[in-house]
Scaffold this motif. Structure first.
Motif, PDB file in Angstrom:
ATOM      1  N   GLN A   1      25.568  -3.331  52.989  1.00 43.03           N
ATOM      2  CA  GLN A   1      24.852  -4.577  52.889  1.00 43.03           C
ATOM      3  C   GLN A   1      26.225  -5.406  52.743  1.00 43.03           C
ATOM      4  O   GLN A   1      25.805  -6.409  53.643  1.00 43.03           O
ATOM      5  CB  GLN A   1      23.555  -4.790  52.135  1.00 43.03           C
ATOM      6  N   LEU A   2      27.037  -5.727  51.742  1.00 40.82           N
ATOM      7  CA  LEU A   2      27.872  -6.671  51.653  1.00 40.82           C
ATOM      8  C   LEU A   2      29.232  -6.807  52.598  1.00 40.82           C
ATOM      9  O   LEU A   2      28.918  -8.044  52.684  1.00 40.82           O
ATOM     10  CB  LEU A   2      27.591  -6.331  50.263  1.00 40.82           C
TER      11      LEU A   2
ATOM     12  N   SER B   1      27.435  -7.934  55.856  1.00 35.47           N
ATOM     13  CA  SER B   1      27.038  -9.963  55.819  1.00 35.47           C
ATOM     14  C   SER B   1      28.337 -10.462  55.756  1.00 35.47           C
ATOM     15  O   SER B   1      28.564 -11.271  56.323  1.00 35.47           O
ATOM     16  CB  SER B   1      26.828 -10.045  54.593  1.00 35.47           C
TER      17      SER B   1
ATOM     18  N   ASN C   1      22.756 -10.560  46.490  1.00 37.50           N
ATOM     19  CA  ASN C   1      21.269 -10.906  47.714  1.00 37.50           C
ATOM     20  C   ASN C   1      22.162  -9.258  47.983  1.00 37.50           C
ATOM     21  O   ASN C   1      20.882  -8.488  47.699  1.00 37.50           O
ATOM     22  CB  ASN C   1      22.043 -11.345  48.277  1.00 37.50           C
ATOM     23  N   ALA C   2      23.005  -8.703  47.968  1.00 40.17           N
ATOM     24  CA  ALA C   2      23.237  -7.449  48.003  1.00 40.17           C
ATOM     25  C   ALA C   2      22.919  -6.187  46.617  1.00 40.17           C
ATOM     26  O   ALA C   2      22.214  -5.503  47.068  1.00 40.17           O
ATOM     27  CB  ALA C   2      24.779  -6.484  48.608  1.00 40.17           C
ATOM     28  N   GLN C   3      23.105  -6.545  45.688  1.00 39.19           N
ATOM     29  CA  GLN C   3      22.149  -5.892  44.425  1.00 39.19           C
ATOM     30  C   GLN C   3      20.589  -5.763  44.486  1.00 39.19           C
ATOM     31  O   GLN C   3      19.816  -4.983  43.760  1.00 39.19           O
ATOM     32  CB  GLN C   3      22.892  -6.922  43.670  1.00 39.19           C
TER      33      GLN C   3
ATOM     34  N   ASP D   1      26.501 -13.861  47.787  1.00 42.14           N
ATOM     35  CA  ASP D   1      26.338 -12.379  48.626  1.00 42.14           C
ATOM     36  C   ASP D   1      26.577 -11.320  47.567  1.00 42.14           C
ATOM     37  O   ASP D   1      25.185 -10.380  47.968  1.00 42.14           O
ATOM     38  CB  ASP D   1      28.354 -12.122  49.336  1.00 42.14           C
TER      39      ASP D   1
ATOM     40  N   GLU E   1      24.520   1.549  49.433  1.00 42.96           N
ATOM     41  CA  GLU E   1      24.167   0.982  50.461  1.00 42.96           C
ATOM     42  C   GLU E   1      24.675  -0.567  50.452  1.00 42.96           C
ATOM     43  O   GLU E   1      24.176  -1.031  50.980  1.00 42.96           O
ATOM     44  CB  GLU E   1      22.635   1.230  50.118  1.00 42.96           C
ATOM     45  N   ARG E   2      24.507  -0.589  48.890  1.00 43.82           N
ATOM     46  CA  ARG E   2      24.399  -1.949  48.612  1.00 43.82           C
ATOM     47  C   ARG E   2      26.112  -2.973  49.316  1.00 43.82           C
ATOM     48  O   ARG E   2      26.198  -3.730  49.790  1.00 43.82           O
ATOM     49  CB  ARG E   2      24.675  -2.700  46.901  1.00 43.82           C
ATOM     50  N   GLU E   3      27.359  -1.676  49.115  1.00 40.58           N
ATOM     51  CA  GLU E   3      28.413  -1.916  49.702  1.00 40.58           C
ATOM     52  C   GLU E   3      27.993  -2.436  51.557  1.00 40.58           C
ATOM     53  O   GLU E   3      28.899  -3.220  51.780  1.00 40.58           O
ATOM     54  CB  GLU E   3      29.310  -0.803  49.776  1.00 40.58           C
TER      55      GLU E   3
END
Length: 108
Positions: A58-59, A62, A44-46, A41, A54-56
């Protein structure tokens, strides 16, 4: 502890009580549950973005099995609760370092 702030980690999941009901996956809900992150997870976000915010998003999307757009529709105070719950869930291990610590250390 106030009922609206209660969070309990059960079997690698934490449920956040929302102060403002929000629609997720077509259902109006007053809580949102995050599962514990896997290395996959976080990786993938990275891969999706270098932007930390945005990464947070996305995480969290998920882990909660909702869309980023639905998270963006949350009240800010509820999103902050989601952040607090994630960090509590992520730190719930024997070392207290959380699952993101080794990845952050090797990234630099």
């Amino acid at each position: 502890m106030n009922q609206t702030h209660s969070q309990q980690i059960i079997a690698g999941h934490i449920t956040v009580q929302l102060r403002q009901a929000t629609t997720f996956n077509g259902v109006l809900r007053d809580s949102l549950t995050l599962r514990a992150p896997l290395v996959r997870d976080i990786r993938n976000a990275q891969r999706l973005t270098s932007d930390e915010t945005e990464r947070e998003m996305q995480l969290f999307a998920s882990l909660a099995e909702v869309s980023v757009a639905e998270l963006e529709g949350m009240a800010w105070r509820d999103y902050r609760r989601l952040q607090e719950a994630y960090f509590r869930l992520a730190a719930d291990d024997d070392t207290g370092a959380g699952p993101t610590a080794p990845i952050a250390a090797t990234a630099g």
